[in-house]
Design a protein around this motif. Structure first.
Motif, PDB file in Angstrom:
ATOM      1  N   LEU A 151       0.826  -1.208   0.000  1.00  0.00           N
ATOM      2  CA  LEU A 151       0.000   0.000   0.000  1.00  0.00           C
ATOM      3  C   LEU A 151       0.861   1.258   0.000  1.00  0.00           C
ATOM      4  CD1 LEU A 151      -2.622  -1.257   2.594  1.00  0.00           C
ATOM      5  CD2 LEU A 151      -3.088  -0.796   0.175  1.00  0.00           C
ATOM      6  N   ARG A 152       1.937   1.254   0.766  1.00  0.00           N
ATOM      7  CA  ARG A 152       2.801   2.435   0.850  1.00  0.00           C
ATOM      8  C   ARG A 152       3.567   2.652  -0.463  1.00  0.00           C
ATOM      9  NH1 ARG A 152       5.666   5.258   5.001  1.00  0.00           N
ATOM     10  NH2 ARG A 152       3.977   4.619   6.409  1.00  0.00           N
ATOM     11  N   VAL A 195      -2.591   7.730   2.005  1.00  0.00           N
ATOM     12  CA  VAL A 195      -3.435   7.077   1.002  1.00  0.00           C
ATOM     13  C   VAL A 195      -3.336   7.738  -0.371  1.00  0.00           C
ATOM     14  CG1 VAL A 195      -5.101   6.212   2.697  1.00  0.00           C
ATOM     15  CG2 VAL A 195      -5.450   8.468   1.654  1.00  0.00           C
ATOM     16  N   LEU A 229      -2.113   6.185  -3.682  1.00  0.00           N
ATOM     17  CA  LEU A 229      -2.903   5.163  -4.353  1.00  0.00           C
ATOM     18  C   LEU A 229      -3.836   5.727  -5.422  1.00  0.00           C
ATOM     19  CD1 LEU A 229      -3.746   3.017  -1.210  1.00  0.00           C
ATOM     20  CD2 LEU A 229      -2.068   2.495  -2.994  1.00  0.00           C
ATOM     21  N   PHE A 254      -8.589   2.383   6.907  1.00  0.00           N
ATOM     22  CA  PHE A 254      -7.656   2.781   5.850  1.00  0.00           C
ATOM     23  C   PHE A 254      -8.374   2.787   4.500  1.00  0.00           C
ATOM     24  CE2 PHE A 254      -4.757   1.842   2.417  1.00  0.00           C
ATOM     25  CZ  PHE A 254      -3.682   2.678   2.659  1.00  0.00           C
ATOM     26  N   ARG A 284     -10.628   5.793   4.023  1.00  0.00           N
ATOM     27  CA  ARG A 284      -9.900   7.029   3.683  1.00  0.00           C
ATOM     28  C   ARG A 284      -9.400   6.980   2.243  1.00  0.00           C
ATOM     29  NH1 ARG A 284      -5.425   8.143   5.814  1.00  0.00           N
ATOM     30  NH2 ARG A 284      -4.911   6.198   6.895  1.00  0.00           N
ATOM     31  N   ALA A 285      -8.924   5.801   1.822  1.00  0.00           N
ATOM     32  CA  ALA A 285      -8.420   5.666   0.457  1.00  0.00           C
ATOM     33  C   ALA A 285      -9.550   5.837  -0.562  1.00  0.00           C
ATOM     34  CB  ALA A 285      -7.751   4.305   0.277  1.00  0.00           C
TER      35      ALA A 285
END
Length: 256
Positions: free
Chosen positions: A119-120, A149, A152, A176, A179-180
């Motif tokens: 993800l990062r 986020v 992404l 998470f 928020r994404a």
């Protein structure tokens, strides 16, 4: 006699899983789990049986598409606070894919702490998609910045979590994902009801879901109806999508 210099550690790509295609048109990087803090070098057998099964399933499913699948071998076992070593190694690996194969799309597939790394590192220019399985994510802390986020944006993202996971909190991955989803509509999350961290109870379904999503994201293939619905549904529906028992039966027939 002077002190001997400490050798510089470098990340590496494991050899391609299965027969490497003559013409590569896309790549998957498998990111195994790790630890919160550790300067030790990972064991050569650090990748779990689940990661190996996942790599084989995705490689078989993408063989006809020109898919190359590699597992990333980290420099360190630990994330190590702001150093974020596992994410840095994932970014290096995405760049190495471009160096080896040219300008091909990359999907990062991470498990546990490797899910956080995927993800990062999803903001790397070669990455077009991310899969995070039972990702380790930090607790909410008002004194520290939230897990980012915005990297992404423009990527297709799948998160999968067992509802009975006692090692990595599924509620944190839901927050998470929420928020994404605010910055990127192409985010979905599946819940594996009654399953724990290893996703042993529904392993086959998780493997097929990951392969279905990955090939759709990399090559523009049609995805299964559940994935299509999860991506299209507004939160929280598309972020708490149940993974049905038996998912992938039709895909197995197609790939038989």
């Amino acid at each position: 006699m002077g002190q001997q210099a400490t050798p510089v550690r470098t990340a590496r790509l494991g050899k391609a899983v299965g027969p490497e295609p003559t013409a590569v048109s896309g790549a998957v990087l498998l990111l195994p789990g790790g630890e919160e803090v550790s300067a030790r070098r990972p064991s050569p057998v650090r990748a779990t049986a689940f990661v190996r099964s996942l790599s084989r399933r995705i490689a078989r499913a993408g063989r006809g598409e020109g898919l190359a699948v590699h597992t990333v071998q980290y420099r360190y076992r630990g994330w190590n606070d702001s150093a974020a070593h596992l994410a840095a190694d994932a970014e290096w690996a995405a760049g190495e894919i471009v160096r080896r194969y040219g300008d091909v799309p990359v999907c990062l597939v991470g498990v546990d702490m490797g899910g956080r790394a995927a993800l990062r590192a999803g903001g790397h220019e070669a990455v077009n998609s991310v899969v995070a399985l039972a990702p380790w994510l930090p607790e909410d802390d008002v004194a520290a910045p939230a897990e980012p986020v915005k990297q992404l944006v423009g990527r297709r993202v799948l998160i999968v979590h067992g509802t009975n996971d006692e090692r990595t909190d599924p509620e944190l991955s839901f927050r998470f994902a929420a928020r994404a989803k605010k910055v990127n509509r192409e985010v979905c999350r599946f819940e594996v009801h009654s399953d724990g961290h290893g996703l042993h109870g529904h392993r086959d379904e998780v493997l097929w879901l990951s392969a279905d999503f990955t090939l759709g994201a990399l090559f523009g293939n049609p995805v299964s109806r559940p994935v299509e619905d999860a991506l299209a549904a507004p939160p929280p529906i598309g972020l708490r999508m149940p993974l049905a028992a038996g998912f992938g039966k039709s895909l197995r027939r197609q790939n038989a």
